[in-house]
Scaffold this motif. Sequence first.
Motif, PDB file in Angstrom:
ATOM      1  N   LEU A 226       0.829  -1.211   0.000  1.00 26.67           N
ATOM      2  CA  LEU A 226       0.000   0.000   0.000  1.00 26.67           C
ATOM      3  C   LEU A 226       0.859   1.254   0.000  1.00 26.67           C
ATOM      4  CD1 LEU A 226      -2.819  -1.028   2.514  1.00 26.67           C
ATOM      5  CD2 LEU A 226      -3.006  -0.807   0.022  1.00 26.67           C
ATOM      6  N   LEU A 227       1.961   1.235   0.758  1.00 29.25           N
ATOM      7  CA  LEU A 227       2.862   2.388   0.776  1.00 29.25           C
ATOM      8  C   LEU A 227       3.492   2.607  -0.601  1.00 29.25           C
ATOM      9  CD1 LEU A 227       4.385   4.602   2.322  1.00 29.25           C
ATOM     10  CD2 LEU A 227       6.109   2.874   2.917  1.00 29.25           C
ATOM     11  N   ALA A 228       3.930   1.514  -1.237  1.00 33.58           N
ATOM     12  CA  ALA A 228       4.516   1.637  -2.569  1.00 33.58           C
ATOM     13  C   ALA A 228       3.488   2.174  -3.567  1.00 33.58           C
ATOM     14  CB  ALA A 228       5.055   0.284  -3.026  1.00 33.58           C
ATOM     15  N   TRP A 229       2.244   1.687  -3.465  1.00 36.96           N
ATOM     16  CA  TRP A 229       1.199   2.182  -4.362  1.00 36.96           C
ATOM     17  C   TRP A 229       0.924   3.658  -4.121  1.00 36.96           C
ATOM     18  CZ3 TRP A 229      -3.696   4.171  -3.219  1.00 36.96           C
ATOM     19  CH2 TRP A 229      -4.546   4.361  -4.322  1.00 36.96           C
TER      20      TRP A 229
ATOM     21  N   MET B  75       3.577  10.357  -7.055  1.00 31.92           N
ATOM     22  CA  MET B  75       4.521  10.782  -8.083  1.00 31.92           C
ATOM     23  C   MET B  75       3.835  10.934  -9.431  1.00 31.92           C
ATOM     24  SD  MET B  75       7.976   8.623  -7.164  1.00 31.92           S
ATOM     25  CE  MET B  75       8.827   9.366  -8.550  1.00 31.92           C
ATOM     26  N   ASP B  76       2.879  10.042  -9.728  1.00 31.00           N
ATOM     27  CA  ASP B  76       2.161  10.129 -10.991  1.00 31.00           C
ATOM     28  C   ASP B  76       1.279  11.379 -11.036  1.00 31.00           C
ATOM     29  OD1 ASP B  76       1.366   9.316 -13.533  1.00 31.00           O
ATOM     30  OD2 ASP B  76      -0.356   8.225 -12.750  1.00 31.00           O
TER      31      ASP B  76
END
Length: 305
Positions: A30-33, A39-40
Amino acid sequence: MTSVLYDAPGPRAKRRNALFTVIFLVLLALLAWWVWQTMDDKGQLKWDLWEPFTTSEAWTTYLLPGLGDTLKAAALSMIIALPLGAVFGIARLSDHRWVRLPAAWVVEFFRSIPVLLLMLFANEVYARSGSVGSEDRPLYAVVTGLVLYNASVLAEIVRAGILALPRGQTEAAYAIGLRKGQTMSSILLPQAVTAMLPAIVSQLVVIVKDTALGGVMIGFTELLNTRSTLAANYANVIPSFIVVAVIFIVLNFILTSFASWLERRLRRSKRSTGAVLHEDTVEVNPAAVDGSYGSGAGGTFGGTV
């Protein structure tokens, strides 16, 4: 089944650990997502920002020269700090106060000062003395600061590694007539190197990373400093930070992997072969059997292999 540090987990503990592992992996995903989405949304994942790293200009003009200066400063600092730290660490174990006390003062003094302050002070000294040109001054200042600080830390690592050895090693060496210098160089240091290697490698990794301090404060053209120039030209601050971080990770991973390989090799080389000497492979000294080397009435028996 138990360990020295903890009891082996039972069935309930294993299920609980598996549950915690799954929860951690889910939270990490979830943190990576979230980072990816943020960033996106900010436009940091656009191909225009990452495209410069696919061309040779960004690497040959900015990143590779900066990486070269980083490796140069780190290598010089390691080459000087390692033997200097060993000398001061051994000096702190000297029986002579006139050797032990000055070494302790030097180590404690430079270990207590931030490495950045040492770099700034060295840069100012070189600038006022005029002994070093303006082009080479940042490199000299960075290396000086890294050597003074890390040699002091390595001295404590060497001292602790030698003191961690069993006292019987020293007593046995003295019993066979070795002097303290011979005991240190032939018995204590070779054994202590393997135990000290992980701590020494950790300090070498610190040296590599601390070269970036010179780029921030005194204009040393290391990897992080050249990254700022690259980001200013291509307007890709976040991607440039990510690329430089990956380079540092790969560089330090190579260093630690080599150290792990070297440690395993040293440990294997010190293992006993387990060979058993039989009676027919031992040449008995007749003089020892006759009691010529004995002391008192009983004598002493010996043999040579």
